[in-house]
Motif scaffolding. Structure first.
Motif, PDB file in Angstrom:
ATOM      1  N   GLY A 114       0.817  -1.208   0.000  1.00 62.13           N
ATOM      2  CA  GLY A 114       0.000   0.000   0.000  1.00 62.13           C
ATOM      3  C   GLY A 114       0.849   1.255   0.000  1.00 62.13           C
ATOM      4  O   GLY A 114       0.581   2.205  -0.745  1.00 62.13           O
ATOM      5  N   ALA A 115       1.877   1.264   0.846  1.00 62.33           N
ATOM      6  CA  ALA A 115       2.720   2.461   0.951  1.00 62.33           C
ATOM      7  C   ALA A 115       3.350   2.819  -0.394  1.00 62.33           C
ATOM      8  O   ALA A 115       3.419   3.990  -0.759  1.00 62.33           O
ATOM      9  CB  ALA A 115       3.805   2.237   2.004  1.00 62.33           C
ATOM     10  N   PHE A 149      -3.642   7.593   7.976  1.00 61.50           N
ATOM     11  CA  PHE A 149      -2.654   6.511   7.879  1.00 61.50           C
ATOM     12  C   PHE A 149      -2.506   6.125   6.411  1.00 61.50           C
ATOM     13  O   PHE A 149      -3.460   5.659   5.786  1.00 61.50           O
ATOM     14  CB  PHE A 149      -3.037   5.275   8.703  1.00 61.50           C
ATOM     15  CG  PHE A 149      -1.951   4.232   8.642  1.00 61.50           C
ATOM     16  CD1 PHE A 149      -0.867   4.274   9.496  1.00 61.50           C
ATOM     17  CD2 PHE A 149      -1.983   3.211   7.692  1.00 61.50           C
ATOM     18  CE1 PHE A 149       0.165   3.344   9.420  1.00 61.50           C
ATOM     19  CE2 PHE A 149      -0.962   2.271   7.603  1.00 61.50           C
ATOM     20  CZ  PHE A 149       0.113   2.339   8.474  1.00 61.50           C
ATOM     21  N   HIS A 150      -1.305   6.328   5.883  1.00 60.58           N
ATOM     22  CA  HIS A 150      -1.073   5.984   4.476  1.00 60.58           C
ATOM     23  C   HIS A 150       0.132   5.067   4.305  1.00 60.58           C
ATOM     24  O   HIS A 150       0.555   4.815   3.176  1.00 60.58           O
ATOM     25  CB  HIS A 150      -0.883   7.256   3.642  1.00 60.58           C
ATOM     26  CG  HIS A 150      -2.081   8.164   3.611  1.00 60.58           C
ATOM     27  ND1 HIS A 150      -3.230   7.879   2.890  1.00 60.58           N
ATOM     28  CD2 HIS A 150      -2.336   9.343   4.240  1.00 60.58           C
ATOM     29  CE1 HIS A 150      -4.112   8.856   3.055  1.00 60.58           C
ATOM     30  NE2 HIS A 150      -3.600   9.753   3.879  1.00 60.58           N
ATOM     31  N   ASP A 234      -7.328   7.228  -0.776  1.00 59.46           N
ATOM     32  CA  ASP A 234      -6.607   6.032  -0.347  1.00 59.46           C
ATOM     33  C   ASP A 234      -7.632   5.007   0.124  1.00 59.46           C
ATOM     34  O   ASP A 234      -8.171   5.107   1.221  1.00 59.46           O
ATOM     35  CB  ASP A 234      -5.614   6.386   0.763  1.00 59.46           C
ATOM     36  CG  ASP A 234      -4.800   5.166   1.210  1.00 59.46           C
ATOM     37  OD1 ASP A 234      -5.185   4.030   0.860  1.00 59.46           O
ATOM     38  OD2 ASP A 234      -3.799   5.367   1.914  1.00 59.46           O
ATOM     39  N   GLN A 237      -7.587   0.271   2.576  1.00 55.71           N
ATOM     40  CA  GLN A 237      -8.314  -0.524   3.569  1.00 55.71           C
ATOM     41  C   GLN A 237      -9.833  -0.475   3.349  1.00 55.71           C
ATOM     42  O   GLN A 237     -10.533  -1.452   3.569  1.00 55.71           O
ATOM     43  CB  GLN A 237      -7.967  -0.055   4.989  1.00 55.71           C
ATOM     44  CG  GLN A 237      -8.312  -1.078   6.049  1.00 55.71           C
ATOM     45  CD  GLN A 237      -7.674  -0.834   7.415  1.00 55.71           C
ATOM     46  OE1 GLN A 237      -8.160  -1.324   8.412  1.00 55.71           O
ATOM     47  NE2 GLN A 237      -6.596  -0.095   7.485  1.00 55.71           N
ATOM     48  N   LYS A 263      -3.908  -4.163   0.063  1.00 56.89           N
ATOM     49  CA  LYS A 263      -4.466  -5.140   0.998  1.00 56.89           C
ATOM     50  C   LYS A 263      -5.307  -6.225   0.310  1.00 56.89           C
ATOM     51  O   LYS A 263      -4.735  -7.164  -0.220  1.00 56.89           O
ATOM     52  CB  LYS A 263      -5.209  -4.415   2.110  1.00 56.89           C
ATOM     53  CG  LYS A 263      -4.201  -3.669   2.997  1.00 56.89           C
ATOM     54  CD  LYS A 263      -4.750  -3.116   4.285  1.00 56.89           C
ATOM     55  CE  LYS A 263      -3.587  -2.585   5.127  1.00 56.89           C
ATOM     56  NZ  LYS A 263      -3.743  -1.259   5.629  1.00 56.89           N
TER      57      LYS A 263
END
Ligand SMILES: *Cc1c(COP(=O)(O)O)cnc(C)c1O
Length: 418
Positions: A114-115, A149-150, A234, A237, A263
């Protein structure tokens, strides 16, 4: 220190002891050693069965060892796994086509975690800012939200508001501005002629499953249109069914300029992520400007393709919506003095616990003891996010156990009506 290459005896120590001794302590796991998984269940080293209410932070939304995804993985692994992107391969095109059709966007850039896909979105936004919008060189700004949160790269933690994620890792990259999540006026005030993009989670996951006020995403879309700013969501999730829609942005009927996925895109098997965007945004990438050795490999592409097909053909989005409604009905019926708020959508709930009454970690430890796996976030929120394939029967057991654990964690607790 261990001498390099020195032979050592590992059989006499338990896997838990070895992990504690040899792993960096960048996690604080619950004391259970998992050995296998199937669907919504996990088993420990004593063959004790648990209901998974965690889904590996949504990476296991399809359940563990999904037979179709496993078959795709095995077939592709024995055919061709990692030839690099120096060549075309026969799996990447169909996978990205499915991704674009599904999202309604034009082009996709495959990565692994993801990052990395968030980093890709940041690069795209900045280049678009300079090449298309005409922002002066090296002056582009990206607006993010407090509590975001990324991921964990140095650039990304640089715009986190969580001290634990940042402390000691600076200096950080400039060019990010953070505003309160859910506050349209603050966002409007933060936009300048140098703003290239708004990068935001449609529902904040690690921040505690925070749902913004209705109309927030539509408001962001309008601001972006008025000020010629990219809206990048984003959905690492929140996407792929977790929040009761294919993507959380559909809840308000907005179309973003780009989205970040990860994810669940890996079907619970592999790290598979992507940045998917409108053609005008993706066109800023030219050969050599970005890449990843493993990104877009045929093994990942075959697994990602099957992961998308399984969501579609097994109706996992509808399951998430229907079972989610049931879960929220039950959670909202719980009467317990420690329960401060129930937030979320789809099969994705965050239950806020009053830290003066009980600790969320203690609730999770009690659940573990009773055969249900969850994990607290921020010490005050219990996350309830089972694989989307969970049976209603097992979900109900897990919710009974959550209510029981919460009750026992509060010494002064009144009987729970669940
Ligand atoms: C987990 C997560 C990421 C980072 O994904 P990794 O695969 O751990 O790098 C990025 N954004 C959001 C919203 C996430 O939940």
């Amino acid at each position: 220190m261990t001498r390099p290459g020195k032979r050592f005896e590992i059989r006499s120590e338990t896997p838990l002891a070895l992990e504690q001794r040899y792993s960096a302590h960048n996690y604080d796991p619950l004391p259970v050693v998992l050995t296998r998984g199937k669907g919504a269940f996990l088993w420990d080293d004593a063959d004790r069965r648990y209901i998974d209410m965690m889904s590996a932070y949504s990476a296991a939304s399809h359940g563990h060892g999904h037979p179709r995804i496993l078959a795709a993985l095995e077939a592709q692994a024995s055919q061709l796994a990692v030839p690099s992107r120096a060549y075309f391969n026969d799996k990447l095109g169909p996978f990205l086509a499915a991704l674009c059709k599904r999202t309604g966007l034009d082009e996709a850039l495959p990565m692994n975690t993801g990052a990395e896909a968030v980093e890709t979105a940041i690069k795209a936004a900045r280049r678009w800012g300079y090449y298309v919008k005409g922002i002066p060189h090296n002056k582009a700004e990206i607006i993010v939200a407090d509590g975001n949160f990324h991921g964990r790269t140095t650039t990304i933690v640089g715009f986190s508001s969580e001290p634990d994620y940042r402390d000691g890792f600076g200096p950080f990259a400039p060019g990010f501005v953070s505003v309160p999540f859910g506050d349209l006026l603050a966002m409007k005030r933060a936009i300048t002629p140098r703003t290239a993009a708004i990068l935001i989670e449609p529902i904040q996951g690690e921040g505690g499953i925070i749902v913004p006020p209705q109309g927030y995403l539509a408001g962001l879309r309008q601001l972006c249109d008025e000020h010629r700013v990219l809206l990048i969501l984003d959905e690492v999730q929140s996407g792929l069914g977790r929040a009761g829609d294919w993507f959380a942005f559909q809840h308000e009927g907005v179309m973003p300029d780009g989205i970040v996925l990860g994810k669940a895109l890996g079907g619970g098997m592999l790290p598979v992520s992507a940045f998917v965007a409108r053609r005008e945004v993706m066109a800023v990438f030219t050969p050599g400007s970005h890449g990843s050795t493993f990104g877009g490999n045929p093994l990942a592409a075959a697994v990602g393709f099957e992961a998308l097909r399984v969501i579609e053909e097994e109706g996992l989005v509808e399951r998430s919506r229907m079972l989610g409604e049931h879960m929220f009905d039950r959670l909202r019926a719980i009467r317990n003095p420690a329960l401060r708020a129930v937030r979320g959508r789809g099969l994705w709930a965050g239950v806020e616990i009053d830290p003066r009454q009980a600790s969320a970690r203690d609730v999770c430890l009690r659940m573990l003891d009773k055969g249900v796996l969850s994990k607290d976030t921020h010490g005050t929120v219990v996350r309830l996010a089972p694989p989307l394939v969970i049976r209603k029967y097992d979900l109900d057991i897990a919710l009974d156990i959550f209510a029981e654990a919460l009750n026992e964690a509060v010494p002064s607790g009144q009987p729970v009506a669940a």
